[in-house]
Design a protein around this motif. Sequence first.
Motif, PDB file in Angstrom:
ATOM      1  N   GLY A  59      69.175 -23.084 -49.930  1.00 37.87           N
ATOM      2  CA  GLY A  59      70.347 -22.558 -50.619  1.00 37.87           C
ATOM      3  C   GLY A  59      69.959 -21.980 -51.954  1.00 37.87           C
ATOM      4  O   GLY A  59      68.791 -22.063 -52.368  1.00 37.87           O
ATOM      5  N   PRO A  60      70.899 -21.407 -52.674  1.00 43.74           N
ATOM      6  CA  PRO A  60      70.576 -20.679 -53.906  1.00 43.74           C
ATOM      7  C   PRO A  60      69.968 -21.529 -55.010  1.00 43.74           C
ATOM      8  O   PRO A  60      69.316 -20.993 -55.909  1.00 43.74           O
ATOM      9  N   HIS A  61      70.181 -22.840 -54.963  1.00 46.12           N
ATOM     10  CA  HIS A  61      69.624 -23.715 -55.990  1.00 46.12           C
ATOM     11  C   HIS A  61      68.308 -24.352 -55.552  1.00 46.12           C
ATOM     12  O   HIS A  61      67.673 -25.048 -56.347  1.00 46.12           O
ATOM     13  N   ASP A  62      67.903 -24.129 -54.321  1.00 43.62           N
ATOM     14  CA  ASP A  62      66.698 -24.742 -53.756  1.00 43.62           C
ATOM     15  C   ASP A  62      65.617 -23.672 -53.678  1.00 43.62           C
ATOM     16  O   ASP A  62      65.519 -22.924 -52.700  1.00 43.62           O
ATOM     17  N   LEU A  63      64.799 -23.600 -54.731  1.00 41.46           N
ATOM     18  CA  LEU A  63      63.821 -22.533 -54.861  1.00 41.46           C
ATOM     19  C   LEU A  63      62.403 -23.034 -54.587  1.00 41.46           C
ATOM     20  O   LEU A  63      62.103 -24.221 -54.748  1.00 41.46           O
ATOM     21  N   VAL A  64      61.549 -22.114 -54.210  1.00 33.70           N
ATOM     22  CA  VAL A  64      60.124 -22.385 -54.086  1.00 33.70           C
ATOM     23  C   VAL A  64      59.389 -21.174 -54.627  1.00 33.70           C
ATOM     24  O   VAL A  64      59.853 -20.032 -54.502  1.00 33.70           O
ATOM     25  N   PRO A  72      54.656 -30.742 -55.776  1.00 35.73           N
ATOM     26  CA  PRO A  72      53.752 -29.954 -56.622  1.00 35.73           C
ATOM     27  C   PRO A  72      54.396 -29.459 -57.904  1.00 35.73           C
ATOM     28  O   PRO A  72      53.758 -29.441 -58.960  1.00 35.73           O
ATOM     29  N   VAL A  73      55.671 -29.037 -57.827  1.00 34.58           N
ATOM     30  CA  VAL A  73      56.422 -28.648 -59.027  1.00 34.58           C
ATOM     31  C   VAL A  73      57.813 -29.265 -58.904  1.00 34.58           C
ATOM     32  O   VAL A  73      58.688 -28.720 -58.236  1.00 34.58           O
ATOM     33  N   ASP A  74      57.987 -30.402 -59.519  1.00 37.61           N
ATOM     34  CA  ASP A  74      59.294 -31.041 -59.577  1.00 37.61           C
ATOM     35  C   ASP A  74      60.053 -30.409 -60.734  1.00 37.61           C
ATOM     36  O   ASP A  74      59.600 -30.443 -61.881  1.00 37.61           O
ATOM     37  N   ASP A 128      59.094 -11.328 -56.435  1.00 38.58           N
ATOM     38  CA  ASP A 128      58.667 -11.567 -55.054  1.00 38.58           C
ATOM     39  C   ASP A 128      57.821 -12.822 -54.909  1.00 38.58           C
ATOM     40  O   ASP A 128      57.371 -13.150 -53.815  1.00 38.58           O
ATOM     41  N   GLU A 129      57.614 -13.556 -56.014  1.00 34.86           N
ATOM     42  CA  GLU A 129      56.890 -14.825 -55.962  1.00 34.86           C
ATOM     43  C   GLU A 129      57.839 -16.019 -55.986  1.00 34.86           C
ATOM     44  O   GLU A 129      57.408 -17.167 -56.074  1.00 34.86           O
ATOM     45  N   ILE A 130      59.143 -15.751 -55.881  1.00 32.80           N
ATOM     46  CA  ILE A 130      60.175 -16.787 -55.864  1.00 32.80           C
ATOM     47  C   ILE A 130      60.993 -16.613 -54.592  1.00 32.80           C
ATOM     48  O   ILE A 130      61.453 -15.516 -54.295  1.00 32.80           O
TER      49      ILE A 130
END
Length: 274
Positions: free
Chosen positions: A33-38, A89-91, A26-28
């Motif tokens: 789209g499915p490859h574009d995460l935060v 922040p996270v590349d 639940d922290e993702i």
Amino acid sequence: MSPVTEAIRTVAAREILPRWRQLADDEISVKTGPHDLVTVADQAAERSLTAILTALLPGSVVVGEEAVHEDPSRYAALSGDAPVWIVDPVDGTRPFVRGETGFCTLVALAHHGELLGSWTYAPARELFAHAWRGAGAWLDGVRLHAGAPDHTRPLRVAHSHPDYTSPQQKRALSALVTEGVTARPCGAAGLEYLAVARGELDAIAFDWENAWDHAAGLLLVREAGGLELTRDGSPFRLAGENDMPFTAARDKATAQRLVALFRSGDAGGVVGAR
């Protein structure tokens, strides 16, 4: 240690590394789209960097990946009069989520579209690179020199990952499939730029324009003696459209060679989308 370097190290230690290999489902989240995460690490790190960096330089603003996702109008600050901190922040969020080491924090400082400073921190690999316009590029205290490729072997080129490219963009990059070039999909953009600045990679070829992916790396490569060119032969512009794809390379001859390959393709220019 400069205040910016200290800020980036502190935020990574507080917001990013404690969550590395510790993320709950639940922290993702998925963005476009499915490859574009935060992740919560991306969001918390950007909030912290925004507060610290704007305090270090009163009157400055931040263009950060996660804030622009929430409000795309914030990207226009790149064309404004205020100094701009450009933050990813996270590349390499996907490697971060997978528990791999191939991620980094990217920060750049620009004013009126000109890059002034650059910081690239890969905390899981203990690498910290920085550059100032006209003052060189440095990795952990050692000056970087991109040098020139060995012309007795194929060019080593990293290009936009297929997961993030449209069919039209894939056609534009297909010109890299040619004799004398060994091409592979890229990892985290910031680490690929660092590889070019170190002379470990001959060039990169990208077909999207998001400033947070490119700003820090572009200045790092420039100050190491490299060069970037868009398909029409002009430098990459932080604000406004670019004739895509573009390359950042170890030297001018390599950049021009890739531009010639782009032009030889049958796809024409492709303008990246934010």
